[in-house]
Scaffold this motif. Structure first.
Motif, PDB file in Angstrom:
ATOM      1  N   GLY A 111      -8.849 -30.044   3.966  1.00 17.79           N
ATOM      2  CA  GLY A 111      -9.588 -31.288   4.103  1.00 17.79           C
ATOM      3  C   GLY A 111      -8.746 -32.487   3.722  1.00 17.79           C
ATOM      4  O   GLY A 111      -7.533 -32.366   3.495  1.00 17.79           O
ATOM      5  N   PRO A 112      -9.391 -33.647   3.631  1.00 22.58           N
ATOM      6  CA  PRO A 112      -8.654 -34.859   3.267  1.00 22.58           C
ATOM      7  C   PRO A 112      -7.964 -34.702   1.910  1.00 22.58           C
ATOM      8  O   PRO A 112      -8.480 -34.042   1.013  1.00 22.58           O
ATOM      9  CB  PRO A 112      -9.742 -35.939   3.205  1.00 22.58           C
ATOM     10  N   HIS A 113      -6.786 -35.254   1.812  1.00 22.78           N
ATOM     11  CA  HIS A 113      -5.994 -35.248   0.566  1.00 22.78           C
ATOM     12  C   HIS A 113      -5.488 -33.854   0.192  1.00 22.78           C
ATOM     13  O   HIS A 113      -5.187 -33.608  -0.967  1.00 22.78           O
ATOM     14  CB  HIS A 113      -6.784 -35.867  -0.595  1.00 22.78           C
ATOM     15  N   HIS A 114      -5.455 -32.929   1.156  1.00 21.02           N
ATOM     16  CA  HIS A 114      -4.890 -31.598   0.934  1.00 21.02           C
ATOM     17  C   HIS A 114      -3.783 -31.367   1.958  1.00 21.02           C
ATOM     18  O   HIS A 114      -3.625 -32.139   2.906  1.00 21.02           O
ATOM     19  CB  HIS A 114      -5.960 -30.511   1.072  1.00 21.02           C
ATOM     20  N   ASP A 115      -3.016 -30.315   1.763  1.00 20.83           N
ATOM     21  CA  ASP A 115      -1.903 -30.027   2.676  1.00 20.83           C
ATOM     22  C   ASP A 115      -2.375 -29.729   4.099  1.00 20.83           C
ATOM     23  O   ASP A 115      -1.645 -29.933   5.054  1.00 20.83           O
ATOM     24  CB  ASP A 115      -1.079 -28.844   2.166  1.00 20.83           C
ATOM     25  N   HIS A 116      -3.590 -29.206   4.246  1.00 16.60           N
ATOM     26  CA  HIS A 116      -4.113 -28.827   5.563  1.00 16.60           C
ATOM     27  C   HIS A 116      -5.421 -29.565   5.814  1.00 16.60           C
ATOM     28  O   HIS A 116      -6.340 -29.509   5.005  1.00 16.60           O
ATOM     29  CB  HIS A 116      -4.341 -27.313   5.627  1.00 16.60           C
ATOM     30  N   ASP A 117      -5.495 -30.248   6.983  1.00 15.29           N
ATOM     31  CA  ASP A 117      -6.695 -31.016   7.309  1.00 15.29           C
ATOM     32  C   ASP A 117      -7.491 -30.326   8.418  1.00 15.29           C
ATOM     33  O   ASP A 117      -7.145 -29.235   8.862  1.00 15.29           O
ATOM     34  CB  ASP A 117      -6.337 -32.451   7.691  1.00 15.29           C
TER      35      ASP A 117
END
Length: 130
Positions: A111-117
């Protein structure tokens, strides 16, 4: 006689061809074993009779298939592919009457603010569907 490079190159090309012509699959593994049997990149070996026989089968299958099977369809084929993703749960994919669900492992965050969106999860769904 063949070199390690020749054997591995032919093996790789046949793997790609087998993605289109599935009938080739049973005849590729011994060539892969032969390609891995070289102890030196400079060695040249005679392929075993089983590999030569497999290559003859492949040649025959390709000569028959190429003249009768088109590589592309005039009309797109609808496989009934459908996929859905969730940042909190995982990925679900349906292809025809088959379906599968993959759940994110505990601690894996999307998700937002993580390595994978969410776009990454959609790409995963497409890849799993293929």
């Amino acid at each position: 006689m063949a070199s390690a490079s020749d054997a591995s190159s032919l093996h790789g090309k046949l793997i790609h061809a087998a993605t289109i012509f599935r009938l080739l699959c049973p005849f590729i593994s011994r060539l892969g074993s032969f390609a891995n049997s070289f102890s030196s990149n400079y060695a040249r070996l005679h392929p075993p009779r089983s590999v030569v026989a497999d290559l003859q089968w492949i040649t025959n299958l390709l000569s028959l298939s190429l003249s009768t099977l088109p590589l592309s369809r005039d009309i797109p084929l609808n496989l009934g592919w459908w996929g859905d993703v969730s940042t909190s749960f995982g990925v679900g994919v349906v292809v025809g009457s088959f379906w599968a669900v993959w759940k994110w492992v505990p601690g894996f965050e999307v998700g937002p603010h993580h390595d994978h969106d969410i776009q990454w999860t959609k790409a995963v769904a497409v890849k799993l569907g293929l």
